[in-house]
Design a protein around this motif. Structure first.
Motif, PDB file in Angstrom:
ATOM      1  N   ARG A 140     -75.617  -3.734  26.227  1.00  0.00           N
ATOM      2  CA  ARG A 140     -76.071  -5.202  26.372  1.00  0.00           C
ATOM      3  C   ARG A 140     -75.494  -6.010  25.114  1.00  0.00           C
ATOM      4  NH1 ARG A 140     -80.744  -3.233  28.781  1.00  0.00           N
ATOM      5  NH2 ARG A 140     -81.889  -3.774  26.774  1.00  0.00           N
ATOM      6  N   ASP A 141     -75.640  -5.611  23.957  1.00  0.00           N
ATOM      7  CA  ASP A 141     -75.202  -6.240  22.833  1.00  0.00           C
ATOM      8  C   ASP A 141     -73.844  -6.215  22.822  1.00  0.00           C
ATOM      9  OD1 ASP A 141     -77.718  -6.756  21.848  1.00  0.00           O
ATOM     10  OD2 ASP A 141     -77.695  -5.068  20.242  1.00  0.00           O
ATOM     11  N   LEU A 142     -72.965  -5.287  23.443  1.00  0.00           N
ATOM     12  CA  LEU A 142     -71.452  -5.090  23.416  1.00  0.00           C
ATOM     13  C   LEU A 142     -71.064  -6.199  24.467  1.00  0.00           C
ATOM     14  CD1 LEU A 142     -70.622  -1.481  23.112  1.00  0.00           C
ATOM     15  CD2 LEU A 142     -70.146  -3.033  21.526  1.00  0.00           C
ATOM     16  N   GLN A 143     -71.830  -6.179  25.461  1.00  0.00           N
ATOM     17  CA  GLN A 143     -71.466  -7.315  26.390  1.00  0.00           C
ATOM     18  C   GLN A 143     -71.518  -8.795  26.163  1.00  0.00           C
ATOM     19  OE1 GLN A 143     -69.651  -5.222  28.939  1.00  0.00           O
ATOM     20  NE2 GLN A 143     -70.483  -6.769  30.288  1.00  0.00           N
ATOM     21  N   ALA A 144     -72.487  -8.924  25.324  1.00  0.00           N
ATOM     22  CA  ALA A 144     -72.917 -10.272  24.964  1.00  0.00           C
ATOM     23  C   ALA A 144     -71.760 -10.554  23.737  1.00  0.00           C
ATOM     24  CB  ALA A 144     -74.213 -10.384  24.344  1.00  0.00           C
ATOM     25  N   ALA A 145     -71.277  -9.767  23.196  1.00  0.00           N
ATOM     26  CA  ALA A 145     -70.375  -9.837  21.997  1.00  0.00           C
ATOM     27  C   ALA A 145     -68.851  -9.985  22.613  1.00  0.00           C
ATOM     28  CB  ALA A 145     -70.182  -8.850  21.168  1.00  0.00           C
TER      29      ALA A 145
ATOM     30  N   ALA B 203     -79.695  -1.240  25.347  1.00  0.00           N
ATOM     31  CA  ALA B 203     -79.633  -2.141  24.687  1.00  0.00           C
ATOM     32  C   ALA B 203     -78.267  -2.505  23.953  1.00  0.00           C
ATOM     33  CB  ALA B 203     -80.790  -2.004  23.819  1.00  0.00           C
ATOM     34  N   TYR B 204     -77.768  -1.371  23.349  1.00  0.00           N
ATOM     35  CA  TYR B 204     -76.587  -1.107  22.783  1.00  0.00           C
ATOM     36  C   TYR B 204     -75.215  -1.811  23.473  1.00  0.00           C
ATOM     37  CZ  TYR B 204     -72.255   0.122  19.942  1.00  0.00           C
ATOM     38  OH  TYR B 204     -71.100   0.318  19.233  1.00  0.00           O
TER      39      TYR B 204
END
Length: 64
Positions: free
Chosen positions: A50-55, A47-48
């Motif tokens: 994925r958040d990095l990728q989304a940012a 999940a972390y």
């Protein structure tokens, strides 16, 4: 811990067990997965990532 206790700790003798691994996936949307000792992806870390990728962070950031 007091400041004196922290400054006197010998980190060179710290032993951290080597378990799990970071696996490259070849998928641009999920470039790396952190696997536990049973080679199962660690969901909280996924999940972390994925958040990095989304940012908009690079795959090198995820790897690091």
């Amino acid at each position: 811990m007091t400041t004196d206790e922290v400054s006197q700790r010998d980190l060179a003798s710290l032993s951290v067990p080597l378990v799990g691994s970071l696996a490259a996936t070849g998928d641009p949307w999920e470039p790396y997965r952190l696997l536990d000792c049973d080679e199962v992806p660690v969901e909280a870390v996924s999940a972390y990532f994925r958040d990095l990728q989304a940012a908009g962070r690079s795959a090198a950031t995820v790897r690091s």
